[in-house]
Design a protein around this motif. Structure first.
Motif, PDB file in Angstrom:
ATOM      1  N   HIS A 164      47.567  19.829  16.233  1.00 42.90           N
ATOM      2  CA  HIS A 164      47.832  20.091  17.648  1.00 42.90           C
ATOM      3  C   HIS A 164      48.203  18.806  18.383  1.00 42.90           C
ATOM      4  CE1 HIS A 164      45.265  23.953  17.453  1.00 42.90           C
ATOM      5  NE2 HIS A 164      46.527  24.245  17.300  1.00 42.90           N
ATOM      6  N   ILE A 165      47.540  17.712  18.056  1.00 38.57           N
ATOM      7  CA  ILE A 165      47.860  16.430  18.699  1.00 38.57           C
ATOM      8  C   ILE A 165      49.277  16.004  18.335  1.00 38.57           C
ATOM      9  CG2 ILE A 165      47.303  13.969  18.681  1.00 38.57           C
ATOM     10  CD1 ILE A 165      44.339  14.800  18.505  1.00 38.57           C
ATOM     11  N   GLN A 166      49.666  16.187  17.069  1.00 45.97           N
ATOM     12  CA  GLN A 166      51.020  15.825  16.655  1.00 45.97           C
ATOM     13  C   GLN A 166      52.050  16.693  17.371  1.00 45.97           C
ATOM     14  OE1 GLN A 166      50.648  16.235  12.414  1.00 45.97           O
ATOM     15  NE2 GLN A 166      50.171  14.076  12.102  1.00 45.97           N
ATOM     16  N   CYS A 167      51.766  18.005  17.470  1.00 48.05           N
ATOM     17  CA  CYS A 167      52.686  18.900  18.191  1.00 48.05           C
ATOM     18  C   CYS A 167      52.787  18.502  19.661  1.00 48.05           C
ATOM     19  CB  CYS A 167      52.217  20.351  18.084  1.00 48.05           C
ATOM     20  SG  CYS A 167      52.449  21.075  16.457  1.00 48.05           S
ATOM     21  N   PHE A 168      51.635  18.201  20.272  1.00 47.29           N
ATOM     22  CA  PHE A 168      51.630  17.786  21.668  1.00 47.29           C
ATOM     23  C   PHE A 168      52.412  16.494  21.853  1.00 47.29           C
ATOM     24  CE2 PHE A 168      49.707  15.301  25.119  1.00 47.29           C
ATOM     25  CZ  PHE A 168      49.922  16.169  26.174  1.00 47.29           C
ATOM     26  N   THR A 169      52.228  15.545  20.930  1.00 51.55           N
ATOM     27  CA  THR A 169      52.954  14.273  21.002  1.00 51.55           C
ATOM     28  C   THR A 169      54.456  14.505  20.882  1.00 51.55           C
ATOM     29  OG1 THR A 169      51.061  13.128  20.038  1.00 51.55           O
ATOM     30  CG2 THR A 169      53.167  11.990  19.945  1.00 51.55           C
ATOM     31  N   ASP A 170      54.866  15.360  19.928  1.00 53.16           N
ATOM     32  CA  ASP A 170      56.293  15.672  19.770  1.00 53.16           C
ATOM     33  C   ASP A 170      56.845  16.334  21.030  1.00 53.16           C
ATOM     34  OD1 ASP A 170      56.168  14.636  17.230  1.00 53.16           O
ATOM     35  OD2 ASP A 170      56.118  16.587  16.215  1.00 53.16           O
ATOM     36  N   ALA A 171      56.099  17.317  21.554  1.00 49.34           N
ATOM     37  CA  ALA A 171      56.564  18.020  22.758  1.00 49.34           C
ATOM     38  C   ALA A 171      56.649  17.058  23.942  1.00 49.34           C
ATOM     39  CB  ALA A 171      55.620  19.181  23.087  1.00 49.34           C
ATOM     40  N   ALA A 172      55.658  16.186  24.078  1.00 47.90           N
ATOM     41  CA  ALA A 172      55.679  15.214  25.186  1.00 47.90           C
ATOM     42  C   ALA A 172      56.853  14.251  25.027  1.00 47.90           C
ATOM     43  CB  ALA A 172      54.361  14.440  25.228  1.00 47.90           C
ATOM     44  N   GLY A 173      57.146  13.853  23.784  1.00 47.90           N
ATOM     45  CA  GLY A 173      58.296  12.974  23.539  1.00 47.90           C
ATOM     46  C   GLY A 173      59.605  13.643  23.914  1.00 47.90           C
ATOM     47  N   HIS A 174      59.761  14.917  23.496  1.00 49.41           N
ATOM     48  CA  HIS A 174      60.989  15.645  23.839  1.00 49.41           C
ATOM     49  C   HIS A 174      61.092  15.865  25.347  1.00 49.41           C
ATOM     50  CE1 HIS A 174      62.225  16.284  19.757  1.00 49.41           C
ATOM     51  NE2 HIS A 174      61.094  16.903  19.437  1.00 49.41           N
ATOM     52  N   LEU A 175      59.974  16.164  25.974  1.00 49.29           N
ATOM     53  CA  LEU A 175      59.972  16.351  27.424  1.00 49.29           C
ATOM     54  C   LEU A 175      60.354  15.053  28.129  1.00 49.29           C
ATOM     55  CD1 LEU A 175      59.358  18.191  29.847  1.00 49.29           C
ATOM     56  CD2 LEU A 175      56.988  17.386  29.726  1.00 49.29           C
ATOM     57  N   GLN A 176      59.832  13.945  27.653  1.00 49.94           N
ATOM     58  CA  GLN A 176      60.156  12.647  28.256  1.00 49.94           C
ATOM     59  C   GLN A 176      61.646  12.360  28.114  1.00 49.94           C
ATOM     60  OE1 GLN A 176      58.155   9.322  26.471  1.00 49.94           O
ATOM     61  NE2 GLN A 176      58.608   7.956  28.167  1.00 49.94           N
ATOM     62  N   GLU A 177      62.210  12.628  26.938  1.00 50.36           N
ATOM     63  CA  GLU A 177      63.655  12.425  26.733  1.00 50.36           C
ATOM     64  C   GLU A 177      64.456  13.302  27.691  1.00 50.36           C
ATOM     65  OE1 GLU A 177      64.596  13.171  22.646  1.00 50.36           O
ATOM     66  OE2 GLU A 177      63.250  11.604  21.923  1.00 50.36           O
ATOM     67  N   SER A 178      64.045  14.571  27.826  1.00 50.99           N
ATOM     68  CA  SER A 178      64.759  15.494  28.716  1.00 50.99           C
ATOM     69  C   SER A 178      64.664  15.048  30.168  1.00 50.99           C
ATOM     70  CB  SER A 178      64.190  16.912  28.578  1.00 50.99           C
ATOM     71  OG  SER A 178      64.376  17.399  27.271  1.00 50.99           O
ATOM     72  N   VAL A 179      63.482  14.595  30.575  1.00 49.74           N
ATOM     73  CA  VAL A 179      63.311  14.140  31.957  1.00 49.74           C
ATOM     74  C   VAL A 179      64.167  12.907  32.230  1.00 49.74           C
ATOM     75  CG1 VAL A 179      61.626  13.094  33.537  1.00 49.74           C
ATOM     76  CG2 VAL A 179      61.030  15.163  32.298  1.00 49.74           C
ATOM     77  N   LEU A 180      64.181  11.959  31.277  1.00 49.34           N
ATOM     78  CA  LEU A 180      65.011  10.764  31.450  1.00 49.34           C
ATOM     79  C   LEU A 180      66.491  11.129  31.510  1.00 49.34           C
ATOM     80  CD1 LEU A 180      63.232   8.193  29.105  1.00 49.34           C
ATOM     81  CD2 LEU A 180      63.320   8.169  31.601  1.00 49.34           C
ATOM     82  N   ASP A 181      66.908  12.062  30.659  1.00 50.57           N
ATOM     83  CA  ASP A 181      68.309  12.507  30.661  1.00 50.57           C
ATOM     84  C   ASP A 181      68.646  13.182  31.992  1.00 50.57           C
ATOM     85  OD1 ASP A 181      70.854  12.933  29.400  1.00 50.57           O
ATOM     86  OD2 ASP A 181      70.278  15.048  29.133  1.00 50.57           O
TER      87      ASP A 181
END
Length: 145
Positions: free
Chosen positions: A78-95
């Motif tokens: 779950h932590i790995q999934c959360f980390t991946d989702a947070a990373g993708h969300l951060q990329e999307s927000v920056l974009d």
């Protein structure tokens, strides 16, 4: 029979058995031997029960270890999934922020360009009036001839 004790008629007197010294030692040895056997049997029972309890504890701890391991694995996943989702969300927000900044800059440039359009529009109105005047003059000349 004890010394100094009176015995009355009809009383039964029990005499202590008279054993020789070797017979007394044999009785004591047999009595100790029986106590020793009973003690060994009791120790065997305690040993068996202790072994069964130890096996139960081993089983319980193995089950707890497995549950903890599964829980830890699930939590880690779950932590790995959360980390991946947070990373993708951060990329999307920056974009999205980058695209939003570009849009704002384009709007500001367009706003600056629109300021010069006002003077161009008024020049076009004046030019149109001149063209209309010229058109009417040409039409008058053509109808006159």
């Amino acid at each position: 029979m004890e010394l100094g004790k009176e015995v009355k008629m009809g009383d039964t007197v029990e005499e202590e058995p008279n054993f020789s010294e070797s017979e007394s030692e044999t009785l004591i040895f047999n009595n100790n031997n029986n106590n020793h056997r009973e003690l060994l049997k009791a120790i065997e029972v305690v040993e068996r029960d202790s072994f069964a309890i130890a096996q139960s504890f081993t089983s319980v701890f193995a089950s707890l270890r497995l549950s903890l391991s599964q829980s830890t694995d699930t939590s880690l996943h779950h932590i790995q999934c959360f980390t991946d989702a947070a990373g993708h969300l951060q990329e999307s927000v920056l974009d999205a922020a980058t695209k939003g900044n570009r849009y704002i800059n384009s709007c500001l440039k367009l706003n600056e360009e629109m300021k010069s359009i006002d003077s161009l529009a008024s020049q076009l109105k004046i030019l149109r009036r001149h063209v209309d005047v010229l058109d009417s003059a040409v039409n008058k000349l053509l109808h006159v001839s």
